[in-house]
Design a protein around this motif. Structure first.
Motif, PDB file in Angstrom:
ATOM      1  N   TRP A  20       0.810  -1.214   0.000  1.00 50.72           N
ATOM      2  CA  TRP A  20       0.000   0.000   0.000  1.00 50.72           C
ATOM      3  C   TRP A  20       0.844   1.266   0.000  1.00 50.72           C
ATOM      4  N   GLN A  21       2.029   1.202   0.577  1.00 45.47           N
ATOM      5  CA  GLN A  21       2.913   2.378   0.564  1.00 45.47           C
ATOM      6  C   GLN A  21       3.363   2.681  -0.863  1.00 45.47           C
ATOM      7  N   THR A  37      -2.663   9.960   1.804  1.00 45.76           N
ATOM      8  CA  THR A  37      -2.954   8.971   2.839  1.00 45.76           C
ATOM      9  C   THR A  37      -3.928   7.930   2.296  1.00 45.76           C
ATOM     10  N   HIS A  39      -6.581   5.354   4.249  1.00 42.15           N
ATOM     11  CA  HIS A  39      -7.190   4.859   5.478  1.00 42.15           C
ATOM     12  C   HIS A  39      -8.152   3.735   5.106  1.00 42.15           C
ATOM     13  N   PHE A  40      -8.085   2.611   5.822  1.00 43.11           N
ATOM     14  CA  PHE A  40      -9.047   1.529   5.649  1.00 43.11           C
ATOM     15  C   PHE A  40     -10.102   1.656   6.747  1.00 43.11           C
ATOM     16  N   ASP A  42     -12.459   0.291   9.485  1.00 43.73           N
ATOM     17  CA  ASP A  42     -12.522  -0.832  10.413  1.00 43.73           C
ATOM     18  C   ASP A  42     -13.966  -0.949  10.900  1.00 43.73           C
ATOM     19  N   LYS A  49      -8.639   3.741   9.696  1.00 45.44           N
ATOM     20  CA  LYS A  49      -7.304   3.474  10.251  1.00 45.44           C
ATOM     21  C   LYS A  49      -6.242   3.665   9.176  1.00 45.44           C
ATOM     22  N   GLN A  51      -3.362   3.313   6.823  1.00 46.77           N
ATOM     23  CA  GLN A  51      -2.698   2.157   6.234  1.00 46.77           C
ATOM     24  C   GLN A  51      -1.382   2.565   5.580  1.00 46.77           C
ATOM     25  N   ALA A  52      -1.363   3.753   4.963  1.00 46.96           N
ATOM     26  CA  ALA A  52      -0.155   4.249   4.298  1.00 46.96           C
ATOM     27  C   ALA A  52      -0.234   5.771   4.247  1.00 46.96           C
ATOM     28  N   GLY A 122     -12.857   2.477   2.897  1.00 43.80           N
ATOM     29  CA  GLY A 122     -11.817   3.384   3.354  1.00 43.80           C
ATOM     30  C   GLY A 122     -11.878   4.706   2.610  1.00 43.80           C
ATOM     31  N   LEU A 153      -9.817  -5.366  -1.617  1.00 41.95           N
ATOM     32  CA  LEU A 153      -9.921  -5.632  -0.176  1.00 41.95           C
ATOM     33  C   LEU A 153     -11.022  -6.640   0.128  1.00 41.95           C
ATOM     34  N   ASP A 157     -10.005 -10.022   1.797  1.00 41.57           N
ATOM     35  CA  ASP A 157     -10.529 -10.205   3.131  1.00 41.57           C
ATOM     36  C   ASP A 157     -11.358 -11.501   3.187  1.00 41.57           C
TER      37      ASP A 157
END
Length: 162
Positions: A20-21, A37, A39-40, A42, A49, A51-52, A122, A153, A157
């Motif tokens: 992800w970075q 940024t 964010h995933f 949750d 949250k 992630q990168a 996200g 995802l 998942d």
């Protein structure tokens, strides 16, 4: 409009997990930005949250680690399920951008929800160091990237691979 086919190809290659970075760096480069940024969402905590990230000052990372829905650009994009954009984050007085966001020194910024079939996965955000209005084509391209990220995802998942 930026060519996003190489970005989508990263997500469609299921032979290896996405870094992800590196993925974020590719998005930032493609859209000629300096900061970003991922964010995933949750489901258990109902928080976004981190992630990168790229280009975020170290002292801001604790404030960006977990974002409530409805707070800041990412949280509002998640809540509204549509892109939230600012031509110049530094001069924003709408209250959408959190005060700490100005510490990033970016100006033109956009936060785009990652959605698939109405479900939130996200938010991806990118920004430029100059005032900038993202075009409708750029916004739609980011929505498409977010949709493909969500598809990735969901599949990984479901297979326990994320």
């Amino acid at each position: 409009m930026p060519a996003i086919s190489s970005i989508l190809a990263i997500l469609q290659n299921h032979d290896k997990p996405v870094n992800w970075q590196q993925f974020l760096s590719e998005v930032i480069f493609t859209f000629d930005c300096s900061t970003g940024t991922i964010h995933f969402y949750d489901n258990e905590t109902e928080l976004l949250k981190l992630q990168a990230q790229q280009g975020i000052p170290e002292f801001l990372l604790p404030k960006m680690a977990a974002i409530p829905i409805g707070k800041g650009m990412a949280g509002i994009a998640a809540e509204r399920r549509q892109p939230v954009e600012m031509c110049n984050l530094q001069t924003d007085s709408s209250g959408v951008a959190r005060p700490a966001a100005k510490e990033t020194k970016v100006e033109g910024s956009i936060a785009v929800p990652m959605l698939l079939q109405g479900n939130l996965y996200g938010v991806i955000g990118i920004a430029k160091p100059v005032p900038y209005d993202f075009t409708e084509e750029e916004s739609n391209a980011l929505l498409k990237i977010g949709e493909e990220m969500s598809r990735y995802l969901r599949e990984y998942d479901a297979n326990g691979k994320v």
